[in-house]
Design a protein around this motif. Structure first.
Motif, PDB file in Angstrom:
ATOM      1  N   LEU A 144       1.000  -0.995  -0.146  1.00  0.00           N
ATOM      2  CA  LEU A 144       0.282  -0.171   0.475  1.00  0.00           C
ATOM      3  C   LEU A 144       0.686   1.521   0.183  1.00  0.00           C
ATOM      4  CD1 LEU A 144      -2.149  -0.900   3.323  1.00  0.00           C
ATOM      5  CD2 LEU A 144      -2.877  -1.074   0.971  1.00  0.00           C
ATOM      6  N   ARG A 145       0.198   2.019  -0.675  1.00  0.00           N
ATOM      7  CA  ARG A 145       1.012   3.403  -0.267  1.00  0.00           C
ATOM      8  C   ARG A 145       0.198   4.425   0.096  1.00  0.00           C
ATOM      9  NH1 ARG A 145       4.551   7.059  -4.518  1.00  0.00           N
ATOM     10  NH2 ARG A 145       5.423   5.389  -3.748  1.00  0.00           N
ATOM     11  N   VAL A 146       1.215   4.945   1.492  1.00  0.00           N
ATOM     12  CA  VAL A 146       0.238   6.283   2.117  1.00  0.00           C
ATOM     13  C   VAL A 146       0.251   7.627   1.578  1.00  0.00           C
ATOM     14  CG1 VAL A 146      -0.330   7.099   4.425  1.00  0.00           C
ATOM     15  CG2 VAL A 146       0.142   3.998   4.073  1.00  0.00           C
ATOM     16  N   VAL A 147      -0.441   8.115   1.556  1.00  0.00           N
ATOM     17  CA  VAL A 147       0.076   9.383   1.471  1.00  0.00           C
ATOM     18  C   VAL A 147      -0.252  10.977   2.122  1.00  0.00           C
ATOM     19  CG1 VAL A 147       0.189  11.458  -0.179  1.00  0.00           C
ATOM     20  CG2 VAL A 147      -0.193   9.068  -1.109  1.00  0.00           C
ATOM     21  N   PRO A 148       0.399  11.525   3.145  1.00  0.00           N
ATOM     22  CA  PRO A 148      -0.395  12.157   4.733  1.00  0.00           C
ATOM     23  C   PRO A 148      -0.308  13.878   3.898  1.00  0.00           C
ATOM     24  CG  PRO A 148       2.067  11.336   4.646  1.00  0.00           C
ATOM     25  CD  PRO A 148       1.826  10.851   3.434  1.00  0.00           C
ATOM     26  N   TYR A 149      -1.612  14.330   3.604  1.00  0.00           N
ATOM     27  CA  TYR A 149      -1.496  15.732   3.812  1.00  0.00           C
ATOM     28  C   TYR A 149      -1.908  16.289   5.269  1.00  0.00           C
ATOM     29  CZ  TYR A 149      -2.929  14.224  -1.135  1.00  0.00           C
ATOM     30  OH  TYR A 149      -3.052  14.143  -2.189  1.00  0.00           O
ATOM     31  N   PRO A 150      -1.838  18.013   5.029  1.00  0.00           N
ATOM     32  CA  PRO A 150      -1.022  18.044   6.577  1.00  0.00           C
ATOM     33  C   PRO A 150      -3.189  18.382   7.101  1.00  0.00           C
ATOM     34  CG  PRO A 150      -0.879  19.932   4.094  1.00  0.00           C
ATOM     35  CD  PRO A 150      -1.102  18.977   4.190  1.00  0.00           C
ATOM     36  N   PRO A 151      -2.639  17.907   8.166  1.00  0.00           N
ATOM     37  CA  PRO A 151      -1.599  18.482   9.291  1.00  0.00           C
ATOM     38  C   PRO A 151      -0.637  16.963   9.952  1.00  0.00           C
ATOM     39  CG  PRO A 151      -3.682  17.811  11.347  1.00  0.00           C
ATOM     40  CD  PRO A 151      -3.828  17.767   9.484  1.00  0.00           C
ATOM     41  N   TYR A 152      -0.885  16.030   9.006  1.00  0.00           N
ATOM     42  CA  TYR A 152      -0.048  14.828   9.009  1.00  0.00           C
ATOM     43  C   TYR A 152       1.641  13.680   8.975  1.00  0.00           C
ATOM     44  CZ  TYR A 152      -5.680  14.506   9.892  1.00  0.00           C
ATOM     45  OH  TYR A 152      -6.415  14.437  10.202  1.00  0.00           O
ATOM     46  N   ARG A 153       1.757  15.418   8.007  1.00  0.00           N
ATOM     47  CA  ARG A 153       3.026  15.049   8.042  1.00  0.00           C
ATOM     48  C   ARG A 153       3.877  15.365   9.150  1.00  0.00           C
ATOM     49  NH1 ARG A 153       1.868  19.364   2.608  1.00  0.00           N
ATOM     50  NH2 ARG A 153       1.124  17.316   1.114  1.00  0.00           N
ATOM     51  N   ARG A 173      -7.503  -0.290   9.617  1.00  0.00           N
ATOM     52  CA  ARG A 173      -7.574  -0.079  11.687  1.00  0.00           C
ATOM     53  C   ARG A 173      -5.948  -0.808  11.595  1.00  0.00           C
ATOM     54  NH1 ARG A 173     -10.468   0.309  16.112  1.00  0.00           N
ATOM     55  NH2 ARG A 173     -12.352  -0.385  15.445  1.00  0.00           N
ATOM     56  N   GLU A 174      -5.637  -1.919  11.028  1.00  0.00           N
ATOM     57  CA  GLU A 174      -4.476  -2.676  11.356  1.00  0.00           C
ATOM     58  C   GLU A 174      -2.904  -1.646  10.568  1.00  0.00           C
ATOM     59  OE1 GLU A 174      -5.770  -5.988   9.097  1.00  0.00           O
ATOM     60  OE2 GLU A 174      -6.241  -7.497  11.173  1.00  0.00           O
ATOM     61  N   VAL A 175      -3.635  -0.995   9.110  1.00  0.00           N
ATOM     62  CA  VAL A 175      -2.596   0.120   9.674  1.00  0.00           C
ATOM     63  C   VAL A 175      -2.396   1.183   9.898  1.00  0.00           C
ATOM     64  CG1 VAL A 175      -2.457   1.498   6.576  1.00  0.00           C
ATOM     65  CG2 VAL A 175      -3.232  -0.377   6.642  1.00  0.00           C
ATOM     66  N   LEU A 176      -3.616   1.958  10.250  1.00  0.00           N
ATOM     67  CA  LEU A 176      -3.311   2.694  11.027  1.00  0.00           C
ATOM     68  C   LEU A 176      -2.590   1.894  12.477  1.00  0.00           C
ATOM     69  CD1 LEU A 176      -7.332   4.047  11.497  1.00  0.00           C
ATOM     70  CD2 LEU A 176      -5.067   5.199  10.581  1.00  0.00           C
ATOM     71  N   THR A 177      -2.903   0.757  13.015  1.00  0.00           N
ATOM     72  CA  THR A 177      -1.768   0.250  13.532  1.00  0.00           C
ATOM     73  C   THR A 177      -0.300   0.290  13.567  1.00  0.00           C
ATOM     74  OG1 THR A 177      -3.285  -1.763  14.899  1.00  0.00           O
ATOM     75  CG2 THR A 177      -1.046  -1.740  15.178  1.00  0.00           C
ATOM     76  N   VAL A 178      -0.029  -0.081  11.734  1.00  0.00           N
ATOM     77  CA  VAL A 178       1.075  -0.152  11.876  1.00  0.00           C
ATOM     78  C   VAL A 178       1.877   1.454  11.652  1.00  0.00           C
ATOM     79  CG1 VAL A 178       3.221   0.020   9.619  1.00  0.00           C
ATOM     80  CG2 VAL A 178       1.151  -1.914  10.280  1.00  0.00           C
ATOM     81  N   LEU A 179       0.824   2.521  11.477  1.00  0.00           N
ATOM     82  CA  LEU A 179       1.658   3.650  11.861  1.00  0.00           C
ATOM     83  C   LEU A 179       1.723   4.380  12.740  1.00  0.00           C
ATOM     84  CD1 LEU A 179      -0.793   4.984   8.669  1.00  0.00           C
ATOM     85  CD2 LEU A 179       1.659   4.795   8.725  1.00  0.00           C
ATOM     86  N   ARG A 213       3.405   2.539  14.932  1.00  0.00           N
ATOM     87  CA  ARG A 213       4.515   2.504  15.361  1.00  0.00           C
ATOM     88  C   ARG A 213       6.052   3.178  14.905  1.00  0.00           C
ATOM     89  NH1 ARG A 213       3.629  -2.894  12.672  1.00  0.00           N
ATOM     90  NH2 ARG A 213       2.446  -3.727  13.830  1.00  0.00           N
ATOM     91  N   ARG A 214       5.191   4.404  14.005  1.00  0.00           N
ATOM     92  CA  ARG A 214       5.633   5.633  13.486  1.00  0.00           C
ATOM     93  C   ARG A 214       5.443   6.777  14.024  1.00  0.00           C
ATOM     94  NH1 ARG A 214       7.965   5.060   7.428  1.00  0.00           N
ATOM     95  NH2 ARG A 214       7.532   3.202   7.171  1.00  0.00           N
ATOM     96  N   SER A 215       4.850   7.057  14.838  1.00  0.00           N
ATOM     97  CA  SER A 215       3.781   7.754  15.177  1.00  0.00           C
ATOM     98  C   SER A 215       3.490   7.622  16.226  1.00  0.00           C
ATOM     99  CB  SER A 215       3.410   9.163  14.388  1.00  0.00           C
ATOM    100  OG  SER A 215       2.874  10.157  15.064  1.00  0.00           O
ATOM    101  N   ALA A 216       3.013   7.895  17.640  1.00  0.00           N
ATOM    102  CA  ALA A 216       2.482   7.593  19.059  1.00  0.00           C
ATOM    103  C   ALA A 216       0.431   8.107  18.168  1.00  0.00           C
ATOM    104  CB  ALA A 216       2.783   8.097  19.940  1.00  0.00           C
ATOM    105  N   GLU A 217       1.100   9.794  17.204  1.00  0.00           N
ATOM    106  CA  GLU A 217      -0.307   9.962  17.667  1.00  0.00           C
ATOM    107  C   GLU A 217      -1.636   9.045  16.860  1.00  0.00           C
ATOM    108  OE1 GLU A 217       1.707  14.223  15.755  1.00  0.00           O
ATOM    109  OE2 GLU A 217      -0.218  13.768  14.768  1.00  0.00           O
ATOM    110  N   PHE A 218      -1.334   8.615  15.884  1.00  0.00           N
ATOM    111  CA  PHE A 218      -1.694   7.508  15.185  1.00  0.00           C
ATOM    112  C   PHE A 218      -2.330   6.185  15.962  1.00  0.00           C
ATOM    113  CE2 PHE A 218      -2.781   8.771  10.934  1.00  0.00           C
ATOM    114  CZ  PHE A 218      -1.325   9.552  10.653  1.00  0.00           C
ATOM    115  N   GLN A 219      -2.272   6.039  17.452  1.00  0.00           N
ATOM    116  CA  GLN A 219      -2.607   5.098  18.471  1.00  0.00           C
ATOM    117  C   GLN A 219      -3.729   5.369  18.614  1.00  0.00           C
ATOM    118  OE1 GLN A 219      -0.861   1.983  18.977  1.00  0.00           O
ATOM    119  NE2 GLN A 219      -3.079   1.913  20.134  1.00  0.00           N
ATOM    120  N   PRO A 220      -4.367   6.692  19.135  1.00  0.00           N
ATOM    121  CA  PRO A 220      -5.484   6.913  19.094  1.00  0.00           C
ATOM    122  C   PRO A 220      -6.828   6.330  18.300  1.00  0.00           C
ATOM    123  CG  PRO A 220      -4.788   8.633  20.289  1.00  0.00           C
ATOM    124  CD  PRO A 220      -3.353   8.095  19.239  1.00  0.00           C
TER     125      PRO A 220
END
Lengths: 632, 91
Positions: free
Chosen positions: B3-12, B31-37, B39-46
């Motif tokens: 998969l490719r994930v493209v972040p837009y502001p403010p997620y950049r 949901r599973e992809v958000l769990t992977v993200l 791990r890169r940024s705690a902002e995505f945990q919630p």
């Protein structure tokens, strides 16, 4: 005894004679019309305001709160204002937050009806049952920031926000009868009753401001029960709306561009992909944002405060941009300069004009200039090339001040100007009210919603695009949001949305409660705690339907009917890339036909089926001869 | 699948401005992809723990092929997920 949730009083002021009195708000009125512009619909009909010259003394300017004002219900310090619109010639209304409504209510009045015309500028000072008509000649000509601050001093400001009096006022635009003039509250924090020219109605009466202050209690049927209920739910509202509150309404601009929703180059262009990095809520946060702003009793805080510290627009320090303003004055004009758009916002707020119509008429003028229909000679020297933000900012100021021939002509509104120059084909409006920043090609429901909304092109009177996106309505037959291109589902969704929003708008709830996870059954519970009426959801939505159809009947009496339920050709003939695999066009005619069938409205004459009128207890419409909109 | 994930502001702010290519098991959900993200940024945990779609949509909209993606929706090999800010409308 006043109905619970109400003060039982509509204050009536006649500015011609200087007399004022009170009309009782009975339990029956409260049950049938709820509050807000629901109450206004009944009042304006009874007073035959559909016959009035919108800028004449017989027009009635009606301000109204709802049963939640002055209580602990969150997001409910709102008022509606209605009159016959000088922009469209039909039903006109605008809604506003800020810090004003609760004080009118706690001063002892559910609503204020102003008629007549003072023989010199005046302002009203309403406080705890006392009403004074004060000289405002020293205020005439002042912008809304200065007016607000001066009146606040004169009536006595409290120590902190929440203790101050509320001041609703007009600026030079309203005084000089710009047809899309707004009524502003909260001074430089700028909350607006923007649409449909209510500020011009106020100016036509020589009424500069209405200051309110109240300390009375609002009678509530079960306040302990209400407080317990709300204690559990407040945290959820804040948590669910967190992302939205963090960046404000302009935060979603990248999404609006992707979805092909926001206006670009007078609705001609599909995307403006470089703009979101420069003029969105995120861009504001990185540059000019200084804080958040909360209307009274709000816990979401979508408002912004900003300060532009450098560059040619340095010095702007006021309410930050909302989505609609950013779109109509930014992407719509191919302007991606944040400070410039913020400056246009400031001019609109200071002068008191509707940011939507102001940006829309400039966008129309830019297209007319591009096409060669008008030249630099016509524009009083302004170069209206697409993207020229200096010219757009200056024109915004001139329109608000009604300065110069060209600005005067534009101050009559897009449709009147379009008729003058032969540009009706690219005037994007319904009934003379400019489109807000949501494209019906991106959300099909908006095609039907705009065409049938009583005040003209209006996304708020149905909110259907939200129900086509991120909010479900399980109680009303929508367990999931409807797909935005579902043409079969759109007509019923619009009808349900209009009935529901008429109910919400009359209770004076902020619609952003939906973004806090609040559903109709929550609001129903709050209503029953406050009023003790124990009504069902069906009963309240029927009240919403009554209010909506009453406003339709008002329009029929103005000579506006199905012949005005239209869509601009650009929207139904020019497809748009909305980010999906195929370009998009709404099947407007088919959807509208189904909508009429559901409403039981005759598609030719506009007549409402007798069984609907009987069920709702409404008068038989006066089917006036057709009259063109925006011609009174 | 990829998969490719493209972040837009403010997620950049959290993920950087460049697209991210992820290798995830076939049939992974959002949901599973958000769990992977996360791990890169705690902002995505919630967001990965979101209790439902409407709550998520108040914080983040994920688009694939122009459509809003739901939490428990299975994704497809080659999907491009655009991480977009929530939207409202009105004044």
């Amino acid at each position: 005894m006043a109905p619970r949730g109400y003060m039982g009083a509509i204050l009536e002021v006649d500015l011609t004679s200087g007399a004022h009195g009170v009309r009782e708000l009975t339990q029956e009125m409260a049950d049938r019309w709820l509050g807000g512009t629901g109450l206004g619909a009944q009042y304006l009909w009874q007073e035959k305001v559909y016959q009035a010259d919108p800028l004449g003394p017989d027009n009635v300017l009606f301000f109204a709160t709802g049963p939640f004002a002055g209580t602990v219900v969150p997001l409910s310090n709102r008022f509606g204002v209605c009159a016959r619109s000088p922009l469209t010639g039909v039903w006109g209304e605008a809604e506003c937050g800020g810090h004003w409504a609760n004080d009118l209510k706690k001063a002892g009045y559910d609503a204020l009806a102003v008629r007549g015309r003072a023989d010199h500028p005046v302002y009203l000072w309403i406080h705890d049952g006392e009403v004074a008509i004060r000289d405002a000649r020293h205020l005439w000509g002042q912008d809304t920031f200065a007016t607000h601050d001066t009146v606040l001093k004169e009536v006595g400001a409290g120590e902190r926000r929440g203790q101050e009096s509320g001041v609703a006022c007009i600026g030079p635009a309203g005084e000089r009868l710009v047809r899309f003039a707004a009524i502003m509250v909260d001074g430089k924090d700028g909350r607006a009753a923007g649409r449909a020219g209510m500020g011009a109605v106020m100016g036509s009466k020589n009424l500069k401001a209405v200051a309110v202050k109240g300390t009375r209690d609002v009678p509530i049927a079960d306040e302990p029960g209400l407080k317990r209920y709300l204690a559990d739910i407040r945290k959820d509202i804040v948590s669910t709306s967190k992302g939205f509150g963090a960046l404000g309404t302009a935060g979603g601009i990248p999404t609006h561009d992707k979805m092909g929703n926001w206006p670009i180059k007078n609705w001609q262009q599909d995307h403006f992909s470089e703009a979101p990095d420069r003029i969105s809520g995120a861009a504001m946060k990185e540059s000019i944002l200084t804080g958040r702003y909360y209307c009274g009793t709000c816990i979401i805080g979508c408002g912004r405060t900003v300060h532009v510290k450098e560059g040619p627009y340095a010095g702007v320090e006021q309410a930050g941009l909302e989505y609609e303003t950013t779109s109509l004055n930014g992407s719509n004009l191919l302007v991606d300069n944040l400070a410039a758009v913020q400056k246009m916002n400031e001019w609109c707020n200071r002068m008191g004009t509707d940011t939507i119509s102001s940006g829309a008429v400039i966008g129309f003028a830019m297209e007319a200039y591009d096409r060669g229909l008008i030249t630099r000679e016509d524009t009083d020297g302004l170069d209206l090339t697409w993207g020229n933000h200096e010219a757009a900012a200056e024109l915004t100021r001139r329109m608000g001040a009604r300065e110069g021939t060209f600005a005067r002509r534009l101050g009559e509104g897009t449709l009147r100007f379009a008729r003058e120059i032969g540009g009706e084909d690219f005037a994007i409006h319904v009934r003379g009210l400019d489109f807000p920043a949501h494209d019906p090609r991106a959300f099909f429901a908006n095609a039907v919603a705009y065409a049938t909304s009583h005040r003209g092109a209006d996304h708020l009177s149905s909110f259907a695009h939200v129900f086509q996106r991120v909010v479900s309505l399980p109680e009303l037959g929508y367990p999931e949001p409807v797909h935005r291109q579902d043409a079969a589902a759109s007509p019923r969704l619009v009808m349900i949305g209009q009935n529901l929003m008429s109910w919400y708008d009359s209770l004076k709830c902020c619609k952003f409660l939906f973004f806090g996870g609040i559903k109709p059954h929550h609001v129903l519970d709050w209503y029953n705690f406050v009023t003790g009426r124990n009504l069902s959801l069906d009963e309240l939505i029927e009240a919403g339907e009554r209010i909506f159809v009453q406003k339709r009947i008002f329009n029929l009496a103005c000579g506006s009917g199905p012949w005005d339920d239209t869509m601009p050709r650009r929207i139904v003939e020019q497809s748009r890339d909305i980010g999906t695999d195929e370009r998009s066009l709404p099947p407007f005619r088919e959807m509208l036909a189904e909508y009429y069938r559901l409403r039981k409205w005759d598609p030719e004459t506009g007549a409402v089926a007798p069984e609907v009128l009987e069920r709702l207890g409404l008068p038989t419409p006066v089917l006036s001869e057709r009259r063109p909109v925006a011609a009174v | 699948m990829r998969l490719r994930v493209v972040p837009y502001p403010p997620y950049r702010d959290a993920l950087g401005k460049d697209p991210i290519d992820l290798d995830v098991p076939d049939g992974s959900t959002l949901r599973e992809v958000l769990t992977v993200l996360a791990r890169r940024s705690a902002e995505f945990q919630p967001l990965a723990s979101a209790r439902g779609d409407e709550w998520l949509w108040g914080q983040l909209l994920v688009h694939a092929r122009g459509e809003i993606v739901r939490l428990d929706q299975a994704l497809h090999d080659g999907d491009c997920l655009e991480l977009l800010p929530p939207i409202a409308g009105g004044r």
